[in-house]
Motif scaffolding. Sequence first.
Motif, PDB file in Angstrom:
ATOM      1  N   ALA B  67       0.822  -1.110  -0.006  1.00 17.60           N
ATOM      2  CA  ALA B  67       0.019   0.166   0.057  1.00 17.60           C
ATOM      3  C   ALA B  67       0.954   1.320  -0.187  1.00 17.60           C
ATOM      4  CB  ALA B  67      -0.881  -0.190   1.285  1.00 17.60           C
ATOM      5  N   ARG B  68       1.970   1.236  -0.203  1.00 15.69           N
ATOM      6  CA  ARG B  68       3.119   2.153  -0.436  1.00 15.69           C
ATOM      7  C   ARG B  68       3.150   3.268   1.053  1.00 15.69           C
ATOM      8  NH1 ARG B  68       2.643   4.358  -6.490  1.00 15.69           N
ATOM      9  NH2 ARG B  68       3.224   2.412  -7.470  1.00 15.69           N
ATOM     10  N   ARG B  69       2.667   2.532   2.279  1.00 13.00           N
ATOM     11  CA  ARG B  69       2.556   3.510   3.249  1.00 13.00           C
ATOM     12  C   ARG B  69       4.110   3.675   3.722  1.00 13.00           C
ATOM     13  NH1 ARG B  69      -1.067  -0.692   5.380  1.00 13.00           N
ATOM     14  NH2 ARG B  69      -2.994   0.086   5.186  1.00 13.00           N
ATOM     15  N   LEU B  70       5.099   2.845   3.457  1.00 12.36           N
ATOM     16  CA  LEU B  70       6.376   3.228   3.967  1.00 12.36           C
ATOM     17  C   LEU B  70       6.831   4.306   3.033  1.00 12.36           C
ATOM     18  CD1 LEU B  70       9.001   2.518   5.566  1.00 12.36           C
ATOM     19  CD2 LEU B  70       9.753   1.229   3.867  1.00 12.36           C
ATOM     20  N   ALA B  71       6.764   4.474   1.620  1.00 12.48           N
ATOM     21  CA  ALA B  71       7.178   5.513   0.916  1.00 12.48           C
ATOM     22  C   ALA B  71       6.528   6.700   1.378  1.00 12.48           C
ATOM     23  CB  ALA B  71       6.840   5.126  -0.382  1.00 12.48           C
ATOM     24  N   GLN B  72       5.326   6.662   1.681  1.00 18.16           N
ATOM     25  CA  GLN B  72       4.628   8.015   2.207  1.00 18.16           C
ATOM     26  C   GLN B  72       5.268   8.202   3.415  1.00 18.16           C
ATOM     27  OE1 GLN B  72       0.557   6.640   2.488  1.00 18.16           O
ATOM     28  NE2 GLN B  72       0.173   6.821   0.264  1.00 18.16           N
ATOM     29  N   ALA B  73       5.372   7.363   4.294  1.00 18.03           N
ATOM     30  CA  ALA B  73       6.071   7.857   5.697  1.00 18.03           C
ATOM     31  C   ALA B  73       7.220   8.493   5.480  1.00 18.03           C
ATOM     32  CB  ALA B  73       5.915   6.585   6.499  1.00 18.03           C
ATOM     33  N   LEU B  74       8.101   7.999   4.402  1.00 15.37           N
ATOM     34  CA  LEU B  74       9.623   8.562   4.349  1.00 15.37           C
ATOM     35  C   LEU B  74       9.260   9.565   3.393  1.00 15.37           C
ATOM     36  CD1 LEU B  74      11.357   5.015   3.902  1.00 15.37           C
ATOM     37  CD2 LEU B  74      11.619   6.593   5.773  1.00 15.37           C
ATOM     38  N   GLY B  75       8.452  10.171   2.927  1.00 16.38           N
ATOM     39  CA  GLY B  75       8.477  11.182   2.111  1.00 16.38           C
ATOM     40  C   GLY B  75       8.820  10.967   0.576  1.00 16.38           C
ATOM     41  N   LEU B  76       8.820   9.672   0.243  1.00 11.89           N
ATOM     42  CA  LEU B  76       9.330   9.269  -1.125  1.00 11.89           C
ATOM     43  C   LEU B  76       8.146   8.883  -2.235  1.00 11.89           C
ATOM     44  CD1 LEU B  76      12.075   6.668   0.089  1.00 11.89           C
ATOM     45  CD2 LEU B  76      12.347   8.841  -0.511  1.00 11.89           C
ATOM     46  N   ASP B  77       8.482   9.039  -3.320  1.00 14.46           N
ATOM     47  CA  ASP B  77       7.233   8.855  -4.336  1.00 14.46           C
ATOM     48  C   ASP B  77       6.962   7.335  -4.419  1.00 14.46           C
ATOM     49  OD1 ASP B  77       7.094  11.546  -4.752  1.00 14.46           O
ATOM     50  OD2 ASP B  77       8.566  11.461  -6.331  1.00 14.46           O
ATOM     51  N   LEU B  78       8.141   6.590  -4.450  1.00 16.31           N
ATOM     52  CA  LEU B  78       7.941   5.128  -4.745  1.00 16.31           C
ATOM     53  C   LEU B  78       9.305   4.428  -4.155  1.00 16.31           C
ATOM     54  CD1 LEU B  78      10.159   4.120  -7.304  1.00 16.31           C
ATOM     55  CD2 LEU B  78       8.265   5.678  -8.585  1.00 16.31           C
ATOM     56  N   LEU B  79       9.077   3.203  -3.852  1.00 13.47           N
ATOM     57  CA  LEU B  79      10.009   2.288  -3.281  1.00 13.47           C
ATOM     58  C   LEU B  79      10.202   1.083  -4.354  1.00 13.47           C
ATOM     59  CD1 LEU B  79       9.313   1.927   0.306  1.00 13.47           C
ATOM     60  CD2 LEU B  79      11.257   3.310  -0.696  1.00 13.47           C
ATOM     61  N   SER B  80      11.465   0.536  -4.620  1.00  9.43           N
ATOM     62  CA  SER B  80      11.568  -0.706  -5.653  1.00  9.43           C
ATOM     63  C   SER B  80      11.886  -1.811  -4.878  1.00  9.43           C
ATOM     64  CB  SER B  80      12.764  -0.153  -6.563  1.00  9.43           C
ATOM     65  OG  SER B  80      14.074  -0.247  -5.806  1.00  9.43           O
TER      66      SER B  80
END
Lengths: 122, 388
Positions: B67-80
Amino acid sequence: VIANRVTGDRLGGRASRLAALARDPAPLAAAAAAAGAELDGPALATLLGEARDRQRQVTRERRLLKELRNGLDGLPMVELPFLAGGANGPEGVRALAERLAPQDAETAARGRPRRAAGAARA
Amino acid sequence: VTPRTRDAAGAAVVAGPASPLAELARTARIIVCCGSGGVGKTSTAAAVALWAAEAGRRTCVLTIDPARRLAQALGLDLLSNAPRPVRGKGLPAGGPGSLDAMMLDMRRTFDEVIERYARDSEQADRILANRFYQRLSSTLAGTQEYMAMEKLYELHESQRYDLLVVDTPPTRSALDFLDAPDNLNELLDARAFRLLIAPAQRIGRGYLRGLNLATTAMTKMVRRVTGSELLAEVGEFFAAFEGMYDGFKERAGLVYDQLKHPSTAFVVVATPDGAALREAGYFAGRLAADRMPLGALVVNRIHRAGPVPEVPASARERLQADGADGRLLADLLELHDGLETLAASEQRRVQELLATVPNLGVVQVPLLKDDIHDIPGLRRLGEHLFRP
């Protein structure tokens, strides 16, 4: 769609006064003194701080619920209130059930709730 | 001492001796954050990783939550699917610590595992092209958790990091994370099934029709997990997979051993909600039964009421009758009463759980005013986690 545990907006439009009262609680101090309630400055600050925190939560939930409703394409949505004690007992369950399907006098007497027109089927 | 200060020798020091998380963030090699869905696992995992990184450890936070929660929490657009450095978001540069983050891509990880451990490229190609494999690798319940184990193993073996923080998936039950590798291994290692299927490879698909496979439990299981008729492909898959079962089993065993090692810590995350705490209690019991190291319990979104003198009912009635200010004050008192009741019931539930898990360190995090969607937000959460 059923949105569970929605924080009740008890203060409504009066919440807009909270910030000003936090800066100057004199009107509340006067009301407390007139009623014989022993609430000093720190106690009033605590009450106002808690109310402002709750209002932030209300505002945040309103925004999220609006986003959800906008994405539902007309599907019915029912909000259920947050119950501090949970809905573990019959009273809590009944309170939530009444929000889902408001009872009229006749069905209440029979003890079976009527399904509200257009209400989402569980 | 703060997490960003250093001792006399210049080494970073993690502060907060009162928090059971402080020692874990300083010494653990793997921290697994687990708990039921929606309790703040991802934010907790990210805050722990950030704290450790800023204390000087090479840290990677791995999320399995799509759900991209980590990317959101880190302020990142996406993670790979590969660790990427978290930079330029207020993190101190040039220190010994670092923070990488990644989001598990279940299918890609499975593909990489096949490519890495296949006998040769021909075997890898056969498996990757197989339709049953394609279903298995993207839809089978438990594959995500299993691949998390594989990724954990890979990162741990690489020795690139001092600390790996794992954010487990929002599973139906937190126990699924522990059970999934065994479940998938059971399927891959279904020797009876392979024996049943193997002749099909030798005498053709007619053999499959000759057997009334539709009535066998194994067939039903395959149908259930794939949702379609793929028996011939299944046979080809197991034939192509020959020789790789033991590797899967061995790596899962190694990861299990590492998870049981004292350098690993499970951090059970919950909210003061009854269901979440019950789930946390079950999980703590399961960890104890499996002899896995339970590090701490984090209870997020705790309500707290401040000190307010008791106001008798008679004074409240006068307030209600005393104009707008009086009615407002009476309502503020009602809200406070509700908050007190809620806070007390939450504490009662937390204490009930703690009574069942002796010596478990607990960190209670108050309900925060804002959502966490950047590094400063994670630091604020870290302050509560490490300096409660």
